[in-house]
Design an enzyme around this catalytic site. Sequence first.
Site, mmCIF file in Angstrom:
data_model
loop_
_atom_site.group_PDB
_atom_site.id
_atom_site.type_symbol
_atom_site.label_atom_id
_atom_site.label_comp_id
_atom_site.label_asym_id
_atom_site.label_seq_id
_atom_site.Cartn_x
_atom_site.Cartn_y
_atom_site.Cartn_z
ATOM 1 C CE1 TYR A 1 -7.586 -5.879 3.325
ATOM 2 C CE2 TYR A 1 -6.512 -8.242 4.715
ATOM 3 C CZ TYR A 1 -6.578 -6.962 3.884
ATOM 4 O OH TYR A 1 -5.808 -7.397 2.594
ATOM 5 C CE LYS B 1 -3.425 -11.497 8.912
ATOM 6 N NZ LYS B 1 -2.194 -10.544 7.962
ATOM 7 C CE1 TYR C 1 -3.361 -2.869 0.267
ATOM 8 C CE2 TYR C 1 -1.759 -3.222 2.720
ATOM 9 C CZ TYR C 1 -3.435 -3.549 1.834
ATOM 10 O OH TYR C 1 -4.051 -4.827 2.319
ATOM 11 C CG ASP D 1 -10.877 -13.914 7.131
ATOM 12 O OD1 ASP D 1 -9.907 -14.305 8.088
ATOM 13 O OD2 ASP D 1 -10.855 -13.318 6.592
HETATM 14 N N1 PMP Z 1 -8.227 -12.219 6.159
HETATM 15 C C1 PMP Z 1 -7.303 -11.492 7.124
HETATM 16 C C2 PMP Z 1 -8.733 -11.388 8.442
HETATM 17 C C3 PMP Z 1 -6.890 -11.163 7.020
HETATM 18 O O1 PMP Z 1 -6.009 -9.965 8.378
HETATM 19 C C4 PMP Z 1 -5.622 -10.646 6.546
HETATM 20 C C5 PMP Z 1 -4.471 -10.095 6.249
HETATM 21 N N2 PMP Z 1 -4.036 -9.113 7.100
HETATM 22 C C6 PMP Z 1 -6.200 -11.370 5.097
HETATM 23 C C7 PMP Z 1 -7.077 -11.973 5.192
HETATM 24 C C8 PMP Z 1 -5.246 -11.989 3.720
HETATM 25 O O2 PMP Z 1 -3.864 -12.870 4.412
HETATM 26 P P1 PMP Z 1 -2.764 -12.329 3.311
HETATM 27 O O3 PMP Z 1 -2.554 -11.325 3.464
HETATM 28 O O4 PMP Z 1 -2.543 -13.794 3.531
HETATM 29 O O5 PMP Z 1 -3.701 -12.921 1.759
#
Ligand code: PMP
Length: 565
Positions: free
Chosen positions: A282, A412, A154, A383
């Site tokens: 997100y 993660k 970003y 998620d």
């Molecule tokens: N979902 C959530 C809740 C996240 O926090 C993130 C990453 N910040 C993602 C999806 C996307 O994961 P990545 O950056 O490994 O593609």
Amino acid sequence: VAINEEEYTLDFMAALDLAVLLVGSNCLGALNHVLLSLQALRLKGLRPAAVVLMAPEEPEGLSAGERHDRERILADNPEFLRRRLAAWGEDAPVVVLPRVARLDAAGWQELADACAVLLPALSRHVPSLTGRQAPAGEEEPLPLRDRRILWHPYTSVVDPLPVFAAARSHHNRIVLDDGRELVDGMSSWWTAIHGYNHPRLVAAAQRQAGRMPHVMFGGLTHAPAVELGERLLTMLPQGLARVFLADSGSVSVEVALKMALQYQQGIGQKQRTCFLTPRGGYHGDTTGAMSVCDPVTGMHCLFTHMLPRQIFMERPSCRFDQPFDPASLDDARRIFAEQGERIAAVILEPLVQGAGGMWFYHPDYLRGMARLCREHGALLVFDEIATGFGRTGTLFAAERAGVCPDILCCGKALTGGVMTLAATACTEEVAQGICRDGMVFMHGPTFMGNALACAVACASLDILAEGRWQEQVAMLETALTAGLAPCRELPQVEDVRVLGSIGVVETTRPVNMAAMQDFFVRRGVWIRPFNRLVYVMPPYVSPREDVERLCAAMHDVLSLPGMLA
Ligand code: PMP
């Protein structure tokens, strides 16, 4: 040599990060020792600047033939080492130092001649040895070279934010290339839960790299993937039965969305093509994931024509730390009543909305949402990419609500911050629905089931299974709660909240990211604020004093003028 129960002189050398001059003997059988030492250096990320072999004393009473054989073998040792080093991509010279009869002028000269090639090799690593400057290309700081060619997350290439060059990491510390050591508050975006360079994770990566780093997952399988799937299913909420291994969080979200759509098609609900999701969410940066991110703070306005149109409901208004208000589900109820038959699934981040605002909400919301989904024939997708693996105080956030979703994404912290890997798990019912009438699930990335990442993930889950994370996260929660409490008194602060090992200070206006980051680095901590959020989620292994340092730095930065836009 061990310097305590856990650390070796090699760790000391790695921390100093100086040039390594490996000195061995050139006697018979010594090659093995030199090779093992080189291997040990390599495994610690240390590179030999040069290798010196000391010529041995010649045993007495050798026959001419024995002397000839011995000399031949000894002459071959440095040659063999040169070939090995070249094959490993090392440019370290190999020098044999002669035995000199006396340290007289001739002896000095003989040693000096032999050492001559060492000086340039060592001075490449320690320029001060010769007082000469390294060539310009090497001297230019990494951030400047970076700025010319690389993108960062970003950012603008025209007016990028500053970056700091990281050289190494250990435990809860990141070491910059100028030697400054920072207490890490970010776990590298939720990932490095066991701290950096954890010896068991590093060993797992090394073992698997030596055996088989990767093979295609089409038509082949392997122990790291199968064992990871089995381990995950014992940890995930009960009811999930099938695991799809994806390469990143965003990809695992794409997989979850496609699973939900294919399931609804499989069971004859072809009109269910939309996703319902709370504002403030997100889920990643790929197209499908972007479509379910918050429509205002997300990237919708930039990609309006490309993104599928989803349905957004109010963000869960019920705070985590207040009694549950059933009215927080009213908007969802209304939308389900009006257009429930279009909805394939609800997707949300359980308990903690992460990048969309670090908002913590009540677990009863999840129970209510699960009920609504069941009543209206929609699937429920959690998620847990940020919340998974203990971050909020339970292994998965779903546990607090006692809810098992139909589909769950995790990533993660899955590999303890070493490799990129994520997983999408679903129930047997979802899997069977997708695969009805000979259908297949339509996803299969090149690096699916990467063996290296799976092996590291297995090692990380083993560490979690030992259970120390529970007291570590509880300690972090206590320390963050106490440490951030004084921030409540500051006029620039809107809210302070702590859940598990996540500590958040919300400010009244957006932060001046560059100024704050600079302050933090000068204070010896690594914290990366964004928008109106100054927050930390430290590695679980962080000592209490370090958490106190993080909190004090957050308090002090918010007491200064000029830190908010
Ligand atoms: N979902 C959530 C809740 C996240 O926090 C993130 C990453 N910040 C993602 C999806 C996307 O994961 P990545 O950056 O490994 O593609």
